[in-house]
Design an enzyme around this catalytic site. Sequence first.
Site, PDB file in Angstrom:
ATOM      1  N   LYS A 121      56.107  13.387  38.094  1.00 56.36           N
ATOM      2  CA  LYS A 121      55.738  14.265  39.210  1.00 56.36           C
ATOM      3  C   LYS A 121      56.829  14.334  40.261  1.00 56.36           C
ATOM      4  O   LYS A 121      57.078  15.373  40.853  1.00 56.36           O
ATOM      5  CB  LYS A 121      54.457  13.746  39.890  1.00 56.36           C
ATOM      6  CG  LYS A 121      53.226  13.839  39.038  1.00 56.36           C
ATOM      7  CD  LYS A 121      52.023  13.243  39.729  1.00 56.36           C
ATOM      8  CE  LYS A 121      52.022  11.740  39.824  1.00 56.36           C
ATOM      9  NZ  LYS A 121      51.946  11.008  38.561  1.00 56.36           N
ATOM     10  N   GLY A 153      54.816   5.122  41.914  1.00 55.13           N
ATOM     11  CA  GLY A 153      56.271   5.000  41.990  1.00 55.13           C
ATOM     12  C   GLY A 153      56.900   6.289  41.519  1.00 55.13           C
ATOM     13  O   GLY A 153      56.723   6.679  40.376  1.00 55.13           O
ATOM     14  N   HIS A 154      57.551   6.989  42.413  1.00 58.34           N
ATOM     15  CA  HIS A 154      58.232   8.227  42.047  1.00 58.34           C
ATOM     16  C   HIS A 154      59.732   7.988  42.073  1.00 58.34           C
ATOM     17  O   HIS A 154      60.260   7.499  43.061  1.00 58.34           O
ATOM     18  CB  HIS A 154      57.900   9.356  43.040  1.00 58.34           C
ATOM     19  CG  HIS A 154      56.498   9.843  42.915  1.00 58.34           C
ATOM     20  ND1 HIS A 154      55.922  10.708  43.807  1.00 58.34           N
ATOM     21  CD2 HIS A 154      55.561   9.594  41.988  1.00 58.34           C
ATOM     22  CE1 HIS A 154      54.686  10.965  43.421  1.00 58.34           C
ATOM     23  NE2 HIS A 154      54.440  10.295  42.330  1.00 58.34           N
ATOM     24  N   ASP A 209      52.689   8.692  35.760  1.00 54.01           N
ATOM     25  CA  ASP A 209      54.060   8.589  35.243  1.00 54.01           C
ATOM     26  C   ASP A 209      54.481   9.835  34.466  1.00 54.01           C
ATOM     27  O   ASP A 209      55.290   9.748  33.542  1.00 54.01           O
ATOM     28  CB  ASP A 209      54.235   7.355  34.324  1.00 54.01           C
ATOM     29  CG  ASP A 209      53.795   6.090  35.004  1.00 54.01           C
ATOM     30  OD1 ASP A 209      54.063   5.959  36.208  1.00 54.01           O
ATOM     31  OD2 ASP A 209      53.162   5.246  34.344  1.00 54.01           O
ATOM     32  N   GLN A 268      49.456   8.754  40.569  1.00 57.06           N
ATOM     33  CA  GLN A 268      48.698   8.444  39.340  1.00 57.06           C
ATOM     34  C   GLN A 268      48.377   9.752  38.590  1.00 57.06           C
ATOM     35  O   GLN A 268      49.168  10.664  38.645  1.00 57.06           O
ATOM     36  CB  GLN A 268      47.426   7.639  39.660  1.00 57.06           C
ATOM     37  CG  GLN A 268      47.692   6.234  40.124  1.00 57.06           C
ATOM     38  CD  GLN A 268      47.975   6.139  41.613  1.00 57.06           C
ATOM     39  OE1 GLN A 268      47.259   6.690  42.404  1.00 57.06           O
ATOM     40  NE2 GLN A 268      49.015   5.435  41.989  1.00 57.06           N
TER      41      GLN A 268
HETATM   42  P1  IMP Z   1      45.571  -0.032  40.293  1.00 60.57           P
HETATM   43  O1  IMP Z   1      45.745   1.375  40.750  1.00 60.57           O
HETATM   44  O2  IMP Z   1      46.719  -0.921  40.655  1.00 60.57           O
HETATM   45  O3  IMP Z   1      44.240  -0.599  40.684  1.00 60.57           O
HETATM   46  O4  IMP Z   1      45.569  -0.027  38.679  1.00 60.57           O
HETATM   47  C1  IMP Z   1      44.532   0.613  37.928  1.00 60.57           C
HETATM   48  C2  IMP Z   1      45.076   1.295  36.687  1.00 60.57           C
HETATM   49  O5  IMP Z   1      45.880   2.397  37.092  1.00 60.57           O
HETATM   50  C3  IMP Z   1      45.989   0.415  35.831  1.00 60.57           C
HETATM   51  O6  IMP Z   1      45.842   0.794  34.481  1.00 60.57           O
HETATM   52  C4  IMP Z   1      47.391   0.789  36.305  1.00 60.57           C
HETATM   53  O7  IMP Z   1      48.358   0.533  35.326  1.00 60.57           O
HETATM   54  C5  IMP Z   1      47.193   2.267  36.550  1.00 60.57           C
HETATM   55  N1  IMP Z   1      48.133   2.823  37.543  1.00 60.57           N
HETATM   56  C6  IMP Z   1      48.100   2.675  38.873  1.00 60.57           C
HETATM   57  N2  IMP Z   1      49.089   3.357  39.464  1.00 60.57           N
HETATM   58  C7  IMP Z   1      49.764   3.959  38.478  1.00 60.57           C
HETATM   59  C8  IMP Z   1      50.883   4.837  38.452  1.00 60.57           C
HETATM   60  O8  IMP Z   1      51.455   5.216  39.479  1.00 60.57           O
HETATM   61  N3  IMP Z   1      51.282   5.254  37.226  1.00 60.57           N
HETATM   62  C9  IMP Z   1      50.644   4.902  36.076  1.00 60.57           C
HETATM   63  N4  IMP Z   1      49.592   4.092  36.061  1.00 60.57           N
HETATM   64  C10 IMP Z   1      49.153   3.620  37.240  1.00 60.57           C
END
Ligand code: IMP
Length: 427
Positions: free
Chosen positions: A16, A40-41, A13, A222
């Site tokens: 990017k 999510g962009h 977040d 991420q």
């Molecule tokens: P998962 O990727 O859904 O398995 O989540 C694992 C961890 O990564 C959690 O803390 C989510 O909140 C975090 N996370 C996953 N995708 C994003 C993202 O795009 N932005 C910020 N945090 C993310």
Amino acid sequence: MPGIAVFGAQWGDEGKGRFVDFLASEADVVIRYQGGNNAGHTIIVDGVTYKLHLIPAGVLYNSKPCVIGNGVVIDPESLIEEMETLKKQGATLDNLMISDRAHMVMPYHRLLDSLSEDDAGEAMIGTTKRGIGPCYTDKAARQGLRMCDLLSDSFAEKLRVLLEQKNMILTKIYGGEPLDYAGMLEQFMGYKERLRQHICDTSLICYDFYKQGKKLLFEGAQGMLLDIDFGTYPYVTSSHPTSGGVSIGTGLPPAVLTDVVGVVKAYTTRVGKGPFVTELLDGTGDYIRERGQEYGTTTGRPRRCGWLDLVIVGFAARIGGITSIALSRMDTLGELDRVKVCVGYDIDGKVTKNYPASLDDIASAKPVYKEFDGWSGDISHIREYNGLPQSAKEYVEFIESETGVGVGMIGVGPERSECVLRRKYFV
Ligand code: IMP
């Protein structure tokens, strides 16, 4: 043969999307290399908001080739939904290519993600519940289904065997209802028809682009501290968001990267659980959250907010080989009298600038701060670095001196054009 990776240098977040969008205007091809629709962009162009989860940002430049690489996990239902929305917004999807080696997020992955999170109590990760972890788990366990399987005649049988196993887990371990095989097969046959024309060996196509000297842009999702190896394990995602993920997630040689852009938000946020040394649990944290509208693009969850942590950014610069920092959200931090930046962690009386592996060390770390004057006034119209308030420039230059990396782009507002550019890319 320029190849630029853009990855998040914090916990995701970082903003990017807007830098990828900007660089995409100059790239010939845009390639996603990891993650899934947990990402999510948000990109705002002429007042229109585009939300991308799986499709690379290049799609907003009509007919620019966009690749979803083999390192990405794809939920076909979510991908098709995103394609439909983008089409309605006027985007062209003719040049969207999906790796035949990419794994599919299946309905049971989503369900297992939810059930295991709900079951974990205090130990929950706070995942996005998009099935990302269970999908990468199956990939590593060699029990996954790939896009090439969807096109194969053996898909029905593979799904039958796998679903039988998953239904055992769903019913026996979680006491839930089994998922219906016939319904799922029919659903996936529909996806097959919809996606067939986009599925191909993207490693080969990308290699051809590379050999032709095309400008390649690699879009990370991420961020650094969500990396499964270098993040705050186990509070991480299940892929490699750092630039190291590019080669494995696309099939291109490691030497493909000539530049690595680390995106750094002017402060720090994270969603989900896990340690956060500079977290602000006070009015300043709330101020940043509201002013920056720090709520998840994918899940809508409020993000935890804190001061900029240069221990994290320095770690990302080292691990990811960052050659240029893109600094986002300088406008959000405006109007505060004083701003703080963490330059080290005090762990049991010893100050370190290295990000520790152990969560116990991180939990006991006290931030060592340096304070700066804040900046005020609307900076969103500024396009020249020298036009920024003096205190904002001091902030930027301090980041450069602490990390040893130049700040090449500065976001001063959410719109595509609201950016100060200090160097050229793709040269
Ligand atoms: P998962 O990727 O859904 O398995 O989540 C694992 C961890 O990564 C959690 O803390 C989510 O909140 C975090 N996370 C996953 N995708 C994003 C993202 O795009 N932005 C910020 N945090 C993310």
